[in-house]
Write an enzyme that holds these catalytic residues in place. Sequence first.
Site, PDB file in Angstrom:
ATOM      1  N   SER A  28      -9.223  24.078 -34.238  1.00  0.00           N
ATOM      2  CA  SER A  28      -9.493  23.160 -35.951  1.00  0.00           C
ATOM      3  C   SER A  28     -10.822  23.006 -35.949  1.00  0.00           C
ATOM      4  CB  SER A  28      -8.439  22.274 -35.792  1.00  0.00           C
ATOM      5  OG  SER A  28      -7.042  22.654 -35.928  1.00  0.00           O
ATOM      6  N   GLU A  80      -9.093  25.317 -25.133  1.00  0.00           N
ATOM      7  CA  GLU A  80      -8.595  25.160 -26.380  1.00  0.00           C
ATOM      8  C   GLU A  80      -6.961  24.554 -26.360  1.00  0.00           C
ATOM      9  OE1 GLU A  80      -9.892  28.545 -29.259  1.00  0.00           O
ATOM     10  OE2 GLU A  80      -8.121  29.425 -28.508  1.00  0.00           O
ATOM     11  N   LYS A 124      -8.492  36.764 -35.657  1.00  0.00           N
ATOM     12  CA  LYS A 124      -6.918  37.111 -35.264  1.00  0.00           C
ATOM     13  C   LYS A 124      -6.486  38.507 -36.252  1.00  0.00           C
ATOM     14  CE  LYS A 124      -6.290  32.247 -34.666  1.00  0.00           C
ATOM     15  NZ  LYS A 124      -5.615  31.158 -34.546  1.00  0.00           N
ATOM     16  N   GLU A 180      -1.895  32.659 -28.465  1.00  0.00           N
ATOM     17  CA  GLU A 180      -1.064  33.293 -29.172  1.00  0.00           C
ATOM     18  C   GLU A 180      -0.671  34.572 -28.385  1.00  0.00           C
ATOM     19  OE1 GLU A 180      -3.613  33.785 -32.692  1.00  0.00           O
ATOM     20  OE2 GLU A 180      -3.184  31.428 -32.908  1.00  0.00           O
ATOM     21  N   ASN A 223     -12.939  34.203 -34.377  1.00  0.00           N
ATOM     22  CA  ASN A 223     -11.741  34.995 -33.992  1.00  0.00           C
ATOM     23  C   ASN A 223     -11.031  34.977 -35.205  1.00  0.00           C
ATOM     24  OD1 ASN A 223      -9.527  36.049 -33.014  1.00  0.00           O
ATOM     25  ND2 ASN A 223      -8.512  34.068 -31.983  1.00  0.00           N
ATOM     26  N   GLY A 235      -5.018  25.719 -34.952  1.00  0.00           N
ATOM     27  CA  GLY A 235      -4.730  26.073 -36.469  1.00  0.00           C
ATOM     28  C   GLY A 235      -3.902  24.827 -36.899  1.00  0.00           C
ATOM     29  N   HIS A 291      -5.943  34.074 -25.050  1.00  0.00           N
ATOM     30  CA  HIS A 291      -5.631  33.158 -26.077  1.00  0.00           C
ATOM     31  C   HIS A 291      -4.293  32.840 -26.037  1.00  0.00           C
ATOM     32  CE1 HIS A 291      -5.065  31.723 -30.260  1.00  0.00           C
ATOM     33  NE2 HIS A 291      -6.406  31.814 -30.182  1.00  0.00           N
TER      34      HIS A 291
HETATM   35  C1  PEP Z   1      -8.389  30.067 -32.250  1.00  0.00           C
HETATM   36  O1  PEP Z   1      -7.475  30.826 -32.731  1.00  0.00           O
HETATM   37  O2  PEP Z   1      -8.905  30.321 -31.012  1.00  0.00           O
HETATM   38  C2  PEP Z   1      -8.759  28.955 -32.838  1.00  0.00           C
HETATM   39  C3  PEP Z   1      -9.418  27.984 -32.278  1.00  0.00           C
HETATM   40  O3  PEP Z   1      -8.141  28.822 -34.211  1.00  0.00           O
HETATM   41  P1  PEP Z   1      -8.553  27.582 -35.265  1.00  0.00           P
HETATM   42  O4  PEP Z   1      -9.767  27.397 -35.386  1.00  0.00           O
HETATM   43  O5  PEP Z   1      -7.822  28.082 -36.653  1.00  0.00           O
HETATM   44  O6  PEP Z   1      -7.766  26.388 -34.646  1.00  0.00           O
END
Ligand code: PEP
Length: 233
Positions: A195, A159, A10, A90, A8, A165, A88
């Site tokens: 992460s 998640e 983003k 965000e 992803n 992040g 997601h």
């Molecule tokens: C994500 O944006 O779905 C995500 C898991 O980000 P990160 O790997 O940076 O934590």
Amino acid sequence: MRKIIIGNWKMNGDKRLIDEFAPLLSTSSYDCVMCPPFTLIDVARSNFPASVFVGAQDCSMFDNGAHTGEISCKQIFDVGGTHVIIGHNERRANNGDSDEVVAQKVKCAIRNKLIPIVCIGESKEEYDCGKTIEIVKKQISSLLQGEGIDVAKFFIAYEPIWAIGTGRTPTVSEVDEIHGHIYKFCGIYPVYGGSITYENHKDFLNLNSVTGLLIGGTSLNSKDFSKILSCLD
Ligand code: PEP
């Protein structure tokens, strides 16, 4: 069944990043879905190896019409997209994607031949209060309500919001336990996201309860991401 690695990007990346990644994605021990911003889906499809799936990071809940600024599932499919990340955190936090909106988007994606990757997960406060299972159960039951939702047609990504992040992750045994509950609720094991780095990815990917990984930050690092795909030490 092969495990899946989902990237992803983003709101990052440009055509140069597509050029940087393209030669590095041909060797993969996993199914790979790369989700760049909408503007790069077409160019990613044209430049990435055919073995790599290309997906979107969101979609409209409407099929078409007067929805200025929205991108429909048909339009994603038209430029070669096969998957779409839905819900997601965000988007849930910043764009009003409630559980109900997420369910509508999932139905719309399935109707339009895309494979949804539906994100669920708890906040830090909920985690600290031991409410993780309750929260994911609620998110899944809202997803499965109504007609046209067939779990065989999508992925769930667990998640934890506090792991996205931040450099923090649940322990491997916590992920294993939560994924076991998710399996009990809906009959599929989820993908884990939050992460993931080159260094920690195998700890999670090796679990039988983990269908694959959803990777944010590390999916922008061509060297680490391609090493994850090709299982290089
Ligand atoms: C994500 O944006 O779905 C995500 C898991 O980000 P990160 O790997 O940076 O934590």
